[in-house]
Design a protein around this motif. Sequence first.
Motif, PDB file in Angstrom:
ATOM      1  N   SER A 191      43.521  -2.603  32.143  1.00  0.00           N
ATOM      2  CA  SER A 191      44.294  -3.420  31.210  1.00  0.00           C
ATOM      3  C   SER A 191      43.520  -3.794  29.959  1.00  0.00           C
ATOM      4  CB  SER A 191      44.790  -4.696  31.905  1.00  0.00           C
ATOM      5  OG  SER A 191      43.701  -5.530  32.265  1.00  0.00           O
ATOM      6  N   ASN A 192      42.177  -3.600  29.997  1.00  0.00           N
ATOM      7  CA  ASN A 192      41.353  -3.969  28.852  1.00  0.00           C
ATOM      8  C   ASN A 192      40.654  -2.772  28.199  1.00  0.00           C
ATOM      9  OD1 ASN A 192      41.047  -7.199  28.642  1.00  0.00           O
ATOM     10  ND2 ASN A 192      41.298  -6.609  30.785  1.00  0.00           N
ATOM     11  N   GLY A 193      41.058  -1.580  28.579  1.00  0.00           N
ATOM     12  CA  GLY A 193      40.505  -0.392  27.959  1.00  0.00           C
ATOM     13  C   GLY A 193      39.055  -0.115  28.308  1.00  0.00           C
ATOM     14  N   LEU A 194      38.617  -0.599  29.464  1.00  0.00           N
ATOM     15  CA  LEU A 194      37.251  -0.357  29.909  1.00  0.00           C
ATOM     16  C   LEU A 194      37.214   0.868  30.822  1.00  0.00           C
ATOM     17  CD1 LEU A 194      36.339  -4.044  30.843  1.00  0.00           C
ATOM     18  CD2 LEU A 194      35.637  -2.821  28.770  1.00  0.00           C
ATOM     19  N   GLU A 195      36.067   1.509  30.895  1.00  0.00           N
ATOM     20  CA  GLU A 195      35.910   2.664  31.766  1.00  0.00           C
ATOM     21  C   GLU A 195      36.079   2.234  33.223  1.00  0.00           C
ATOM     22  OE1 GLU A 195      32.406   5.768  33.213  1.00  0.00           O
ATOM     23  OE2 GLU A 195      32.142   4.594  31.369  1.00  0.00           O
ATOM     24  N   VAL A 196      37.033   2.840  33.912  1.00  0.00           N
ATOM     25  CA  VAL A 196      37.321   2.440  35.287  1.00  0.00           C
ATOM     26  C   VAL A 196      36.198   2.907  36.218  1.00  0.00           C
ATOM     27  CG1 VAL A 196      38.932   2.641  37.225  1.00  0.00           C
ATOM     28  CG2 VAL A 196      39.797   2.461  34.877  1.00  0.00           C
ATOM     29  N   GLY A 197      35.635   1.979  36.952  1.00  0.00           N
ATOM     30  CA  GLY A 197      34.599   2.289  37.919  1.00  0.00           C
ATOM     31  C   GLY A 197      33.178   2.132  37.426  1.00  0.00           C
ATOM     32  N   ARG A 198      32.994   1.836  36.140  1.00  0.00           N
ATOM     33  CA  ARG A 198      31.628   1.735  35.616  1.00  0.00           C
ATOM     34  C   ARG A 198      30.903   0.498  36.128  1.00  0.00           C
ATOM     35  NH1 ARG A 198      28.642  -0.878  32.215  1.00  0.00           N
ATOM     36  NH2 ARG A 198      30.361  -2.192  31.527  1.00  0.00           N
ATOM     37  N   ILE A 199      31.601  -0.619  36.248  1.00  0.00           N
ATOM     38  CA  ILE A 199      30.970  -1.860  36.701  1.00  0.00           C
ATOM     39  C   ILE A 199      30.684  -1.761  38.204  1.00  0.00           C
ATOM     40  CG2 ILE A 199      31.274  -4.347  36.994  1.00  0.00           C
ATOM     41  CD1 ILE A 199      33.043  -4.274  34.488  1.00  0.00           C
ATOM     42  N   GLY A 200      29.428  -1.939  38.565  1.00  0.00           N
ATOM     43  CA  GLY A 200      29.033  -1.823  39.959  1.00  0.00           C
ATOM     44  C   GLY A 200      29.266  -3.100  40.750  1.00  0.00           C
ATOM     45  N   ILE A 201      29.099  -2.989  42.062  1.00  0.00           N
ATOM     46  CA  ILE A 201      29.205  -4.136  42.967  1.00  0.00           C
ATOM     47  C   ILE A 201      27.906  -4.255  43.753  1.00  0.00           C
ATOM     48  CG2 ILE A 201      30.342  -5.069  45.030  1.00  0.00           C
ATOM     49  CD1 ILE A 201      32.937  -3.790  44.067  1.00  0.00           C
ATOM     50  N   GLU A 202      27.386  -5.481  43.825  1.00  0.00           N
ATOM     51  CA  GLU A 202      26.232  -5.788  44.659  1.00  0.00           C
ATOM     52  C   GLU A 202      26.709  -6.708  45.779  1.00  0.00           C
ATOM     53  OE1 GLU A 202      22.811  -7.005  42.514  1.00  0.00           O
ATOM     54  OE2 GLU A 202      23.074  -5.502  40.939  1.00  0.00           O
ATOM     55  N   ALA A 203      26.543  -6.266  47.025  1.00  0.00           N
ATOM     56  CA  ALA A 203      27.064  -7.005  48.180  1.00  0.00           C
ATOM     57  C   ALA A 203      25.949  -7.778  48.857  1.00  0.00           C
ATOM     58  CB  ALA A 203      27.710  -6.040  49.169  1.00  0.00           C
ATOM     59  N   GLN A 204      26.171  -9.078  49.012  1.00  0.00           N
ATOM     60  CA  GLN A 204      25.159  -9.952  49.592  1.00  0.00           C
ATOM     61  C   GLN A 204      25.523 -10.296  51.035  1.00  0.00           C
ATOM     62  OE1 GLN A 204      24.509 -13.498  47.301  1.00  0.00           O
ATOM     63  NE2 GLN A 204      22.552 -13.947  48.256  1.00  0.00           N
ATOM     64  N   ILE A 205      24.602  -9.990  51.959  1.00  0.00           N
ATOM     65  CA  ILE A 205      24.806 -10.234  53.391  1.00  0.00           C
ATOM     66  C   ILE A 205      24.150 -11.564  53.742  1.00  0.00           C
ATOM     67  CG2 ILE A 205      24.459  -9.342  55.719  1.00  0.00           C
ATOM     68  CD1 ILE A 205      26.252  -7.605  53.884  1.00  0.00           C
ATOM     69  N   GLU A 206      24.978 -12.534  54.197  1.00  0.00           N
ATOM     70  CA  GLU A 206      24.469 -13.891  54.377  1.00  0.00           C
ATOM     71  C   GLU A 206      24.828 -14.518  55.712  1.00  0.00           C
ATOM     72  OE1 GLU A 206      24.246 -16.357  50.730  1.00  0.00           O
ATOM     73  OE2 GLU A 206      25.831 -15.037  50.006  1.00  0.00           O
ATOM     74  N   ASN A 207      25.420 -13.756  56.623  1.00  0.00           N
ATOM     75  CA  ASN A 207      25.712 -14.328  57.934  1.00  0.00           C
ATOM     76  C   ASN A 207      25.805 -13.224  58.972  1.00  0.00           C
ATOM     77  OD1 ASN A 207      28.356 -13.218  57.756  1.00  0.00           O
ATOM     78  ND2 ASN A 207      29.063 -15.059  56.694  1.00  0.00           N
ATOM     79  N   ALA A 208      25.943 -13.632  60.234  1.00  0.00           N
ATOM     80  CA  ALA A 208      25.927 -12.683  61.338  1.00  0.00           C
ATOM     81  C   ALA A 208      27.065 -11.675  61.231  1.00  0.00           C
ATOM     82  CB  ALA A 208      26.007 -13.448  62.659  1.00  0.00           C
ATOM     83  N   GLN A 209      28.254 -12.128  60.847  1.00  0.00           N
ATOM     84  CA  GLN A 209      29.387 -11.216  60.753  1.00  0.00           C
ATOM     85  C   GLN A 209      29.135 -10.144  59.692  1.00  0.00           C
ATOM     86  OE1 GLN A 209      33.151 -13.104  60.021  1.00  0.00           O
ATOM     87  NE2 GLN A 209      34.312 -11.189  60.097  1.00  0.00           N
ATOM     88  N   GLY A 210      28.566 -10.560  58.575  1.00  0.00           N
ATOM     89  CA  GLY A 210      28.258  -9.592  57.535  1.00  0.00           C
ATOM     90  C   GLY A 210      27.255  -8.554  58.002  1.00  0.00           C
ATOM     91  N   LEU A 211      26.243  -8.989  58.771  1.00  0.00           N
ATOM     92  CA  LEU A 211      25.241  -8.045  59.250  1.00  0.00           C
ATOM     93  C   LEU A 211      25.847  -7.065  60.247  1.00  0.00           C
ATOM     94  CD1 LEU A 211      22.198  -7.395  58.969  1.00  0.00           C
ATOM     95  CD2 LEU A 211      21.857  -8.680  61.086  1.00  0.00           C
ATOM     96  N   ILE A 212      26.711  -7.548  61.116  1.00  0.00           N
ATOM     97  CA  ILE A 212      27.375  -6.666  62.075  1.00  0.00           C
ATOM     98  C   ILE A 212      28.179  -5.593  61.355  1.00  0.00           C
ATOM     99  CG2 ILE A 212      29.237  -6.598  63.793  1.00  0.00           C
ATOM    100  CD1 ILE A 212      28.185  -9.295  64.814  1.00  0.00           C
ATOM    101  N   ASN A 213      28.761  -5.941  60.207  1.00  0.00           N
ATOM    102  CA  ASN A 213      29.617  -5.023  59.459  1.00  0.00           C
ATOM    103  C   ASN A 213      28.910  -4.369  58.276  1.00  0.00           C
ATOM    104  OD1 ASN A 213      31.923  -5.537  61.067  1.00  0.00           O
ATOM    105  ND2 ASN A 213      32.361  -7.393  59.903  1.00  0.00           N
ATOM    106  N   VAL A 214      27.579  -4.454  58.206  1.00  0.00           N
ATOM    107  CA  VAL A 214      26.883  -4.026  56.994  1.00  0.00           C
ATOM    108  C   VAL A 214      27.062  -2.535  56.704  1.00  0.00           C
ATOM    109  CG1 VAL A 214      24.643  -3.630  58.130  1.00  0.00           C
ATOM    110  CG2 VAL A 214      24.735  -4.227  55.700  1.00  0.00           C
ATOM    111  N   ASN A 215      27.176  -1.707  57.728  1.00  0.00           N
ATOM    112  CA  ASN A 215      27.362  -0.276  57.481  1.00  0.00           C
ATOM    113  C   ASN A 215      28.697  -0.011  56.794  1.00  0.00           C
ATOM    114  OD1 ASN A 215      24.894   0.329  58.691  1.00  0.00           O
ATOM    115  ND2 ASN A 215      25.819   0.546  60.716  1.00  0.00           N
ATOM    116  N   ALA A 216      29.760  -0.636  57.283  1.00  0.00           N
ATOM    117  CA  ALA A 216      31.072  -0.466  56.657  1.00  0.00           C
ATOM    118  C   ALA A 216      31.082  -1.050  55.249  1.00  0.00           C
ATOM    119  CB  ALA A 216      32.153  -1.122  57.513  1.00  0.00           C
TER     120      ALA A 216
END
Length: 321
Positions: free
Chosen positions: A120-145
């Motif tokens: 909607s803003n004329g930016l390149e789709v997909g260029r902005i990356g994501i950094e995922a922060q693991i901060e609890n047990a559930q996140g660690l269990i699912n870290v591969n996914a």
Amino acid sequence: MAELRSRRSNLAVPGSNPRFLEKAKGLPADQVFLDLEDACAPLAKPGARKNIVAALNEGGWGEKIRTVRVNDWTTEWTYRDVIEVVEGAGANLDCIMLPKVVDAAQVQALDLLLAQIERSNGLEVGRIGIEAQIENAQGLINVNAIAFASPRIETIIFGPADFMASINMKSLVVGALHPDYAGDPFHYILMQILMAARARGVQAIDGPFLQVRDVDAFREVAKRSAVLGFDGKWVLHPGQIDAANEIYAPSQEDYDHAELILDAYEWSTSEAGGAKGSAMLGDEMIDEASRKMALVIAGKGRAAGLARTSTFTPPRTDRRT
């Protein structure tokens, strides 16, 4: 997948403090993350978004990776964080950091929102990356996914303070060893995060050390994740930056040696070198496995801006052997 960039030092900067935002531009951190989460009080978050947009658009960040940490999906602020920052400064933003990630769906939701804003803003789709922060047990269990949840993923980050609280760890010193434990209580967690990151082909980042004036202690903590293969660590104070940049880069000696291994292996496997599968570099035998290890060290050295101080000279070959 985005090209991996040097992230030895990842500087946290409160979005609610314009003076800190301006100061961060001149510091030698590889990455800055402008924080809308824990570093901002709830009443300060709307103003912090505006501060961050202005700071990103003003420029002056040099070669730093520019990241914004938004609030996690369980809060009422996340969608507005993402919309205001990306609509306001998406062209001058490299990544969005998502804290307290517990499953792949949360990453996918952010991916979809980013794609809509980009279109909607004329930016390149997909260029902005994501950094995922693991901060609890559930996140660690699912870290591969989580690591495989989106092609935008660039880093998997360990968040020690919230993690310690989530598992009821008996300590108030974030990221440090405990005198009652005969080892590293974070080793399993760090290795799980590292394996997920490496399987996905992205970077693994260690979390902060809160005793910000004790640089020697910071160094000891950082060395533990660096030796495992982590790519960098959060820094909360300018005094920690130089230590992180040093610890998460190879030494000049190791970098030079890695480059020599690559040169020697390339030569030995060529026709001129006899098309051999292994070779001698001084007293050291090198082969394909050596090349793979050398690629890691050389890649980190190049990303850190190291320059070679040695050159490879092919050995004289004896045609009778």
